[in-house]
Design a protein around this motif. Structure first.
Motif: not given
Length: 298
Positions: A130-147
């Motif tokens: 759970c995060n409301d901030d803009i994120q770097d998907m590669i650095e944070d190792r995320l597959d998907l971001v919902l905004r």
């Protein structure tokens, strides 16, 4: 130029634009620079327009080139995803799926359906951040971001989850005690529950604005909703989050025919972002296909 040639040349054109030069594109594609140059020339001849402005120092897109680049990207992505969807039929979605979702939307639009999702896809292991901030998907190792908000240009691939409307709402008890609202200017005489300190409202029809009075602010929509249901004031909340309260009559849509926004707080749509432009992993596709229709459900 036949369809097969056109598709291949379109891919070369996209490569030239994204790499910034014929030579860089040639290296990426494993062909010669003259070959890349010829393909672009043949494409321009076939289309009858100039797509690129060429100088000794740089390449830039013409107006026609910008339009063609946007459409070519979509066509390439659709073709790749069509092939991926067929591969998905032969593969069962599995593995660790790391997603990031805004706090409030995780509570209301994700958490209630997790058991159903896991029943359908038992081989997918979920990590929900759970995060409301803009994120770097590669650095944070995320597959998907919902905004939620306004989608700016991005290097990520976006998938729309639904348009949002901010609803000016309050309980029937609050309106009975403090008086009805008929016009935009009437809001000056009421108390508001606001998100953080965003209290300047904009009336879209004539772009007029006003600063409303508020006695409570929060960066959590659930807190705002709870305060509204306790008859503490008026608030502006996304329609997809308060379907149930509006349908049951616990909250009233006070000015349904007026489009109101909050200055500095863009809330226009829900969307998902993923980083892999070449193909969409089956586990990500499964999540998108499952949750996207549920975002618009009450």
């Amino acid at each position: 130029m036949d369809d097969n040639q056109l598709f291949g040349t379109m891919k070369t054109f996209i490569s030239v634009v994204e790499s910034g030069s014929f030579s860089a594109s040639a290296r990426l594609l494993g062909v010669s620079q003259p070959s890349v140059s010829r393909q672009i020339t043949h494409l321009e001849d076939a289309l009858g327009v100039r797509l690129l402005q060429r100088t000794t120092r740089r390449l830039s897109l013409t107006e026609a080139g910008e339009l063609y680049y946007d459409r070519a990207q979509k066509i390439q992505r659709d073709v790749l995803e069509a092939g991926q969807s067929l591969r998905d039929l032969r593969e069962s979605p599995s593995g660790l799926l790391r997603i990031s979702v805004p706090h409030t939307w995780a509570d209301i639009k994700i958490a209630p359906y997790l058991s159903e999702f896991k029943t359908l896809y038992p081989d997918i292991d979920l990590h929900i951040e759970c995060n409301d901030d803009i994120q770097d998907m590669i650095e944070d190792r995320l597959d998907l971001v919902l905004r939620i908000g306004k989608l700016e240009s991005s290097s990520y691939v976006s998938v729309p989850f639904g348009k949002l409307r901010l609803v000016l709402c309050a309980t029937p008890a609050y309106i009975q005690q403090h008086g009805s609202i008929e016009y935009f200017q009437d809001l000056l005489h009421h108390n508001f529950i606001v998100y953080e300190n965003y209290n300047q409202l904009i009336y879209a029809k004539d772009e007029s604005s006003l600063s409303v009075n508020y006695s409570l602010s929060s960066n959590n929509v659930n807190v705002m909703l709870s305060c509204l249901l306790q008859n503490m004031g008026i608030g502006l909340l996304p329609d997809l989050l308060i379907h149930k309260q509006l349908s049951s009559g616990k909250l009233l849509d006070l000015l349904p025919d007026i489009d109101i926004s909050v200055k500095g707080l863009p809330v226009e749509e829900a969307f998902a972002l993923y980083s892999n432009r070449r193909q969409l992993p089956t586990k990500v596709r499964a999540f998108i296909d499952f949750f996207r229709p549920r975002f618009s459900q009450a």
